[in-house]
Design a protein around this motif. Sequence first.
Motif, PDB file in Angstrom:
ATOM      1  N   ASN A 418       0.201  -7.719  -3.657  1.00 39.98           N
ATOM      2  CA  ASN A 418       0.004  -6.861  -2.391  1.00 39.98           C
ATOM      3  C   ASN A 418      -0.807  -5.869  -2.702  1.00 39.98           C
ATOM      4  N   THR A 419      -1.737  -5.286  -1.744  1.00 40.59           N
ATOM      5  CA  THR A 419      -2.373  -4.024  -1.519  1.00 40.59           C
ATOM      6  C   THR A 419      -2.233  -3.574  -0.165  1.00 40.59           C
ATOM      7  N   ILE A 420      -2.441  -2.192   0.221  1.00 43.05           N
ATOM      8  CA  ILE A 420      -2.553  -1.974   1.506  1.00 43.05           C
ATOM      9  C   ILE A 420      -3.769  -1.553   1.810  1.00 43.05           C
ATOM     10  N   CYS A 421      -4.163  -1.342   3.228  1.00 42.92           N
ATOM     11  CA  CYS A 421      -5.507  -0.765   3.728  1.00 42.92           C
ATOM     12  C   CYS A 421      -5.218  -0.107   4.874  1.00 42.92           C
ATOM     13  N   LEU A 422      -5.887   1.115   4.653  1.00 45.10           N
ATOM     14  CA  LEU A 422      -6.176   2.290   5.629  1.00 45.10           C
ATOM     15  C   LEU A 422      -7.743   2.312   6.314  1.00 45.10           C
ATOM     16  N   THR A 423      -7.997   2.250   7.518  1.00 46.60           N
ATOM     17  CA  THR A 423      -9.479   2.508   7.779  1.00 46.60           C
ATOM     18  C   THR A 423      -9.580   3.718   8.419  1.00 46.60           C
ATOM     19  N   LYS A 424     -10.901   4.117   8.240  1.00 43.92           N
ATOM     20  CA  LYS A 424     -11.460   5.587   8.659  1.00 43.92           C
ATOM     21  C   LYS A 424     -12.774   5.328   9.318  1.00 43.92           C
ATOM     22  N   ASP A 425     -12.904   5.195  10.532  1.00 41.57           N
ATOM     23  CA  ASP A 425     -14.271   5.243  11.147  1.00 41.57           C
ATOM     24  C   ASP A 425     -14.685   3.644  10.660  1.00 41.57           C
ATOM     25  N   ASP A 426     -15.910   3.928   9.910  1.00 36.68           N
ATOM     26  CA  ASP A 426     -16.376   2.406   9.642  1.00 36.68           C
ATOM     27  C   ASP A 426     -16.015   2.231   7.875  1.00 36.68           C
ATOM     28  N   GLN A 427     -15.077   2.810   7.480  1.00 37.87           N
ATOM     29  CA  GLN A 427     -14.679   2.953   5.977  1.00 37.87           C
ATOM     30  C   GLN A 427     -13.217   2.133   5.832  1.00 37.87           C
ATOM     31  N   ALA A 428     -13.037   1.012   5.200  1.00 40.68           N
ATOM     32  CA  ALA A 428     -11.635   0.498   4.781  1.00 40.68           C
ATOM     33  C   ALA A 428     -11.420   0.771   3.425  1.00 40.68           C
ATOM     34  N   TYR A 429     -10.340   1.444   3.437  1.00 41.15           N
ATOM     35  CA  TYR A 429      -9.684   1.778   1.970  1.00 41.15           C
ATOM     36  C   TYR A 429      -8.708   0.818   1.735  1.00 41.15           C
ATOM     37  N   VAL A 430      -9.133  -0.073   0.620  1.00 42.93           N
ATOM     38  CA  VAL A 430      -8.097  -0.924   0.100  1.00 42.93           C
ATOM     39  C   VAL A 430      -7.579  -0.245  -0.945  1.00 42.93           C
ATOM     40  N   SER A 431      -6.088  -0.466  -1.167  1.00 36.87           N
ATOM     41  CA  SER A 431      -5.473   0.151  -2.449  1.00 36.87           C
ATOM     42  C   SER A 431      -5.595  -0.438  -3.625  1.00 36.87           C
ATOM     43  N   GLN A 432      -5.598   0.092  -4.756  1.00 36.19           N
ATOM     44  CA  GLN A 432      -5.251  -0.585  -6.124  1.00 36.19           C
ATOM     45  C   GLN A 432      -4.286  -1.645  -5.931  1.00 36.19           C
ATOM     46  N   HIS A 433      -4.277  -2.461  -7.112  1.00 34.42           N
ATOM     47  CA  HIS A 433      -3.141  -3.821  -6.922  1.00 34.42           C
ATOM     48  C   HIS A 433      -1.769  -2.925  -7.132  1.00 34.42           C
ATOM     49  N   ILE A 434      -1.035  -3.500  -6.155  1.00 34.06           N
ATOM     50  CA  ILE A 434       0.424  -2.570  -5.942  1.00 34.06           C
ATOM     51  C   ILE A 434       1.474  -3.979  -6.734  1.00 34.06           C
ATOM     52  N   GLY A 435       1.187  -5.091  -6.677  1.00 32.80           N
ATOM     53  CA  GLY A 435       2.185  -6.270  -7.379  1.00 32.80           C
ATOM     54  C   GLY A 435       2.575  -6.975  -6.212  1.00 32.80           C
ATOM     55  N   ASP A 436       3.677  -7.666  -6.757  1.00 36.07           N
ATOM     56  CA  ASP A 436       4.505  -8.562  -5.971  1.00 36.07           C
ATOM     57  C   ASP A 436       5.822  -7.777  -5.266  1.00 36.07           C
ATOM     58  N   LEU A 437       5.810  -7.803  -3.952  1.00 36.14           N
ATOM     59  CA  LEU A 437       6.840  -7.086  -3.152  1.00 36.14           C
ATOM     60  C   LEU A 437       8.095  -7.940  -3.343  1.00 36.14           C
ATOM     61  N   LYS A 438       8.719  -7.935  -4.517  1.00 34.47           N
ATOM     62  CA  LYS A 438       9.933  -8.882  -4.681  1.00 34.47           C
ATOM     63  C   LYS A 438      11.024  -7.973  -5.293  1.00 34.47           C
ATOM     64  N   ASN A 439      10.823  -6.508  -5.421  1.00 35.76           N
ATOM     65  CA  ASN A 439      12.020  -5.786  -5.863  1.00 35.76           C
ATOM     66  C   ASN A 439      11.600  -4.582  -5.321  1.00 35.76           C
ATOM     67  N   LEU A 440      12.969  -3.688  -5.577  1.00 29.41           N
ATOM     68  CA  LEU A 440      12.804  -2.225  -5.041  1.00 29.41           C
ATOM     69  C   LEU A 440      11.786  -1.269  -5.642  1.00 29.41           C
ATOM     70  N   GLU A 441      11.476  -1.600  -6.911  1.00 33.32           N
ATOM     71  CA  GLU A 441      10.515  -0.755  -7.723  1.00 33.32           C
ATOM     72  C   GLU A 441       9.182  -0.771  -7.097  1.00 33.32           C
ATOM     73  N   THR A 442       8.572  -2.012  -6.957  1.00 37.90           N
ATOM     74  CA  THR A 442       7.520  -2.386  -6.372  1.00 37.90           C
ATOM     75  C   THR A 442       7.344  -2.006  -4.983  1.00 37.90           C
ATOM     76  N   TYR A 443       8.495  -2.037  -4.205  1.00 39.11           N
ATOM     77  CA  TYR A 443       8.513  -1.695  -2.870  1.00 39.11           C
ATOM     78  C   TYR A 443       8.296  -0.083  -2.706  1.00 39.11           C
ATOM     79  N   GLU A 444       9.050   0.557  -3.862  1.00 33.51           N
ATOM     80  CA  GLU A 444       8.708   2.100  -3.789  1.00 33.51           C
ATOM     81  C   GLU A 444       7.244   2.515  -4.139  1.00 33.51           C
ATOM     82  N   PHE A 445       6.621   1.851  -4.796  1.00 34.89           N
ATOM     83  CA  PHE A 445       5.417   1.958  -5.272  1.00 34.89           C
ATOM     84  C   PHE A 445       4.514   1.765  -3.961  1.00 34.89           C
TER      85      PHE A 445
END
Length: 765
Positions: A418-445
């Motif tokens: 998983n990564t997340i992405c936020l756009t701002k105008d013509d820029q897309a900010y893709v996050s660093q590697h978050i990992g596999d969303l299969k546990n609470l710790e990664t979900y909190e991250f």
Amino acid sequence: MKRKQITVNGRVQGVGFRPFVYRLASEHSLTGSVSNNEQGVIIDVQGRSPDIDMFESALATRHPPLAQITELSSTDLDRLNHQEDFVITPSTSGQQHSVLISPDACICSDCAGEIIDPQNRRYLYPFTNCTNCGPRLTITRSIPYDRPMTSMACFEMCPECLNEYNDPMDRRFHAQPNACPVCGPQVWLTSNTGQKLAENNEAMLHAAKMLVQGKIIAAKGLGGFHLVCHARINRAVDNLRRRKHRPGKSLAVMVQDLQTADNIAYLNNVQKKILSGMEHPIVILPVKKPFPLSPLLSPDTDNIGLMLPYTPFHMVLFHHLRTISPQDMLPALVMTSGNFSSEPISLGNREALKRLSSITDLFLFHNRDILVRCDDSVVFAEEHCPVFLRRARGYTPTPVFLARKGPCVLGTGPELKNTICLTKDDQAYVSQHIGDLKNLETYEFFQEIINHFSDVLRVRPKAVIRDFHPDYMSSGYAEKTGLPVYQLQHHFAHIFSVMAENKFQGPCLGVAIDGTGLGLDKTLWGGELLLVDNTDLNMKRLGSFSPIPLPGGEKAIEEPWRIAVSFLRKLDVNRDKYPQGLKMMGQKLEIVHQMLDKNINSPFSSGCGRLFDAVSALLGLTQKIDYEGQAAILLEKIQDRSITEFYDVQSLESDIFLTLDTISLFEQINTDLMRQILPEIISRKFHLGLSHGICKWVMQASEKTGIKTVGLSGGVMQNMTIFQTLAKLLADNGLNVLVHKQLPPNDACVSLGQAVYGQRLLESA
């Protein structure tokens, strides 16, 4: 005489841009001022017209190494001022800003020289930095990037550091993490129960001694903790694997310099440049034989992931390692994420002590807080076409620049990688590697990163785009935001992503090949031929691999032999003609047959990754995997690259839908196996045959639609044989081939595809 105001946007704060402007203005005998605000760097400059012209030209071409200019604009001012010199004024901030946040940068040559100079006051100091290097993202709480907004706020500079910080002619002018042994962060070594054993340089020396003795150390780094052991000592590597619950997946290794790397792996000039560049990622390289490190490091491949020291902390550790190591002991350290498999990297001292004490023998702590977790980046540095496996430290949060501006949208990404992405105008900010969303710790991250990116970018999304799968944690988060929520099917998101990276607009064919993604028909997709037009959001599934039932669902992904059986059943192969490895499954085999007969928990899948799993299991390479992609990795490893023959793979047309006949492909493989053709030859014929088959499949769709552009995406594009062969075949057939250059082709790119789809969706509403 004339006066101008020049605004510079981009990555221009925290990178020494203002002192650069100051020196440049002095060089051209100009007066005025330079300051940071939410719009970037604002320069008020006055002087002779030719001098200002030369100043502007130099501004665009001679900027500091970490700077990145995205926009430079100037306005003539009517009134001259009476200022007699050029000054740097304090930063101001506002609610909106267009400043790029700088990624963490590896140590520069100037700081590296100071660390090894016994006469320098920063000799062997593990937190040495300047405006040209050091931490950025991982210590930044907010914008503007000033010391009070970082985790260095609690360290008051000594008079010498303060003089450097305030001197525009010093390379540490406004270096926010500036510090020295007198006033900066400190290091200490403890037992795995937290008992302090040594401090500062003694701690680093003692840690090096323990590594040579085969101990495992949890070391606090730049974006989290590393688990460290000596890469030459089999016992240490084996202990690390057992304790970390990582039996087979490759471990990354840090070596002291390029010469050492050259003793371990084959390096071309492109790979050397990426290894030693500002980002210092882990680079996947082919190993030399005989391999001088532990064979336990990378048992499933003939590659090794190498990186160079990127912080002064690492440099000091290697300095001590060289002084105490036996002459024949190549200085190389395993540096793997400080976590158990599937958990996020540990960040704080107390957190690490709680989570890692059962893995490590010792802890190497420091007291500079890490505000943002960030793993090491991983890349294949192939000639002409680097391919990311993981994008994080050194690259994040550099945005992907889009073809056009749009509203702010959040893409929450998929479940795996998983990564997340936020756009701002013509820029897309893709996050660093978050990992596999299969546990609470990664979900909190995952939640931490969304909140952090929203804060530092000062944006609030107008909509959230989630995966079509309703049960992913990322989908659940989207539904709880209270914002308008839209869905985008996983594989269409892949193609939107590769189109966005290449700033391509219009109709495009897409080959999205990976393991699994919930399809619009509620089957499992993963071998897809798509049509995507990102101007009118026209999307269509043109074809897929042959769908095959997965007996046991998720269990079949963990035990690839089940998928091999599913293919053999499709071909009506008699059970007594199964390979010995499948026959040995005994009662389990009988249960799988019953599941297939009665259609019990056997969802259909067109996944390309599942085809690789089945072939690998049929050839006896693995019946059960330890990590995602292991079966495919083993299959690629064994291929005989001298073979040029390949299997014939056809596409079958029905109601304008093109099915790539992977069942017939599997039949050819099984026939060769029964003829006792070597697995190495079968593997090569499979890789080449699948590549040629996909190319013909795409060309058939191109002829029907008239579309001459194709985007390649999905985790299978990390298979270098498939990627390189397929991309060349398509280009040789006259197609414009779009590939990922800034993000991994795996699921880490999905959030970008979601976000750019969301922008177009809101614009068309």
